[in-house]
Design a protein around this motif. Sequence first.
Motif, PDB file in Angstrom:
ATOM      1  N   LYS A 186      -5.421   5.300  -0.596  1.00 10.27           N
ATOM      2  CA  LYS A 186      -6.492   4.666   0.165  1.00 10.27           C
ATOM      3  C   LYS A 186      -7.351   3.823  -0.775  1.00 10.27           C
ATOM      4  O   LYS A 186      -7.879   4.308  -1.767  1.00 10.27           O
ATOM      5  CB  LYS A 186      -7.351   5.729   0.852  1.00 10.27           C
ATOM      6  N   ILE A 187      -7.454   2.557  -0.457  1.00 15.62           N
ATOM      7  CA  ILE A 187      -8.216   1.619  -1.264  1.00 15.62           C
ATOM      8  C   ILE A 187      -9.520   1.282  -0.549  1.00 15.62           C
ATOM      9  O   ILE A 187      -9.498   0.839   0.607  1.00 15.62           O
ATOM     10  CB  ILE A 187      -7.424   0.329  -1.548  1.00 15.62           C
ATOM     11  N   ASP A 188     -10.621   1.515  -1.220  1.00  9.50           N
ATOM     12  CA  ASP A 188     -11.923   1.132  -0.681  1.00  9.50           C
ATOM     13  C   ASP A 188     -12.135  -0.340  -0.995  1.00  9.50           C
ATOM     14  O   ASP A 188     -12.436  -0.712  -2.130  1.00  9.50           O
ATOM     15  CB  ASP A 188     -13.033   1.988  -1.296  1.00  9.50           C
TER      16      ASP A 188
ATOM     17  N   LEU B 109      -0.357  -3.867  -2.277  1.00 11.80           N
ATOM     18  CA  LEU B 109       0.388  -2.702  -2.743  1.00 11.80           C
ATOM     19  C   LEU B 109      -0.150  -1.414  -2.143  1.00 11.80           C
ATOM     20  O   LEU B 109       0.589  -0.465  -1.893  1.00 11.80           O
ATOM     21  CB  LEU B 109       0.333  -2.612  -4.267  1.00 11.80           C
ATOM     22  N   GLY B 110      -1.452  -1.353  -1.983  1.00  9.53           N
ATOM     23  CA  GLY B 110      -2.070  -0.111  -1.546  1.00  9.53           C
ATOM     24  C   GLY B 110      -2.276   0.852  -2.692  1.00  9.53           C
ATOM     25  O   GLY B 110      -2.443   2.060  -2.470  1.00  9.53           O
ATOM     26  N   LYS B 111      -2.294   0.374  -3.894  1.00  8.50           N
ATOM     27  CA  LYS B 111      -2.536   1.213  -5.061  1.00  8.50           C
ATOM     28  C   LYS B 111      -2.958   0.339  -6.239  1.00  8.50           C
ATOM     29  O   LYS B 111      -2.677  -0.864  -6.272  1.00  8.50           O
ATOM     30  CB  LYS B 111      -1.304   2.032  -5.434  1.00  8.50           C
TER      31      LYS B 111
END
Length: 439
Positions: A397-399, A256-258
């Motif tokens: 932005k996912i770390d 998903l990116g979130k």
Amino acid sequence: PLAIIQPKQEHVIPDKARELALAKYDLVQLWLKFKEENPPAKTANPTFVELYNTAQYAPEIYKKVGKIAIGSLYRWKQMLKGSEDYTKLIANYKYSNTLNFTSVLTDEEKQLLLKILLCPNAYSIGKAISMVKYVLQRQGVKNIPSDCTFRRFAEWFKIHNYDKWILARYGENALKDKVEPFLIRDASILEVGQVLVADGHRLNFQIINPFTGKPTRATLVGFLDWRSGALVGYEIMLEENTQCIASALRNAILNLGKVPDFVYQDNGKAFKAKYFNDSKNFDELGFGGLYSRLGIKPIFAKPYNARAKVIERFFLEFQESFEKMLPSYTGTSADKKPAYLKRNEKLHKEIHNNYIPTIQETMRMIDCWLEYRHSQPCSNEKDKTIAEVLNTVKKKKIDEKQLDDLMMATVIKSVGRNGIRFLKADYFDDVLYGFLEIK
């Protein structure tokens, strides 16, 4: 016992009786006109009856009246007596309004019939009537009403007391499914990725167990985006457990990116494990659980309420268009097994393809199927496909490293003389020397 109250009756003609009388009136007029145009009556009468009973001469009237004999036409003509009052053709019943019911049954007869009908064993109306008549005969009752009289009362009671009928015969779940009102949820007001729906599904086909090399049915745990209807993350494990769910959630967040705001999920043991909530009372959220660390609010479905989870519809489609295509398909139940698994089906066993996929092969096939599935129209936005709706997600932005750290479970261990024990091994460091072991 249920009290039967008979309020004051009001004479009302039901629509069905009115329509039947009008159809009879029209049929009589057609017959009289046919006789006038095709004399003599001796030959016109049988010709008209034969022509009408083909259901082609007056099809709309035939649907309401059915087959007739010439005697019926003469009787209806006599009832009209040359007038145009169609109400004279209405059957001689004492009709009442929908709230009241006129019947020759006594209160005792009604109570006895309802006592049998409103039973969890769910007797049929016909069987209940025969039992009531037998009891009345044993009691020496004379002039017992006909079966039709009992049946009319039973059907009236069922129609106007449907909630009592369902609750008494089939229970509370049936009352909830068939009678009680329900809420309609509007998923179009959600954002993509805002709410994920999670559940586990035991696969209806066999895969190779990587530990034993033998065929087995694994479990697919999936996270479905409610807004788009896309399966954004899943994992396949031999049993539904916290490790499987955590991996599926991780895949969903990365795809998903979130991070979702809510996760609506099953009420099962694995989903409600302390690893996720860090709370003995699952109605309250703790502060050390996985969902808390990710900023997700979990919502658990009510037990035995599968219709509330939209992912169940996805699993049904998954079963019909994916699982049934695999040679190792086993069916959803004992009576729905494919032919090669049934007894004495030698031909099907000989021609059956015995290919059984591995976990990796299964995941590759599921990914291919998801491409097809996501190309279908979205149920919440008909003019777009599932993939098009999914692509509208507002990604962040996912770390990934931080996500991996958050996915790790927190386990409290006691410090002993040899440090701590974890996975049947001792871990010791000089900084642990001198700590008191607290149990």
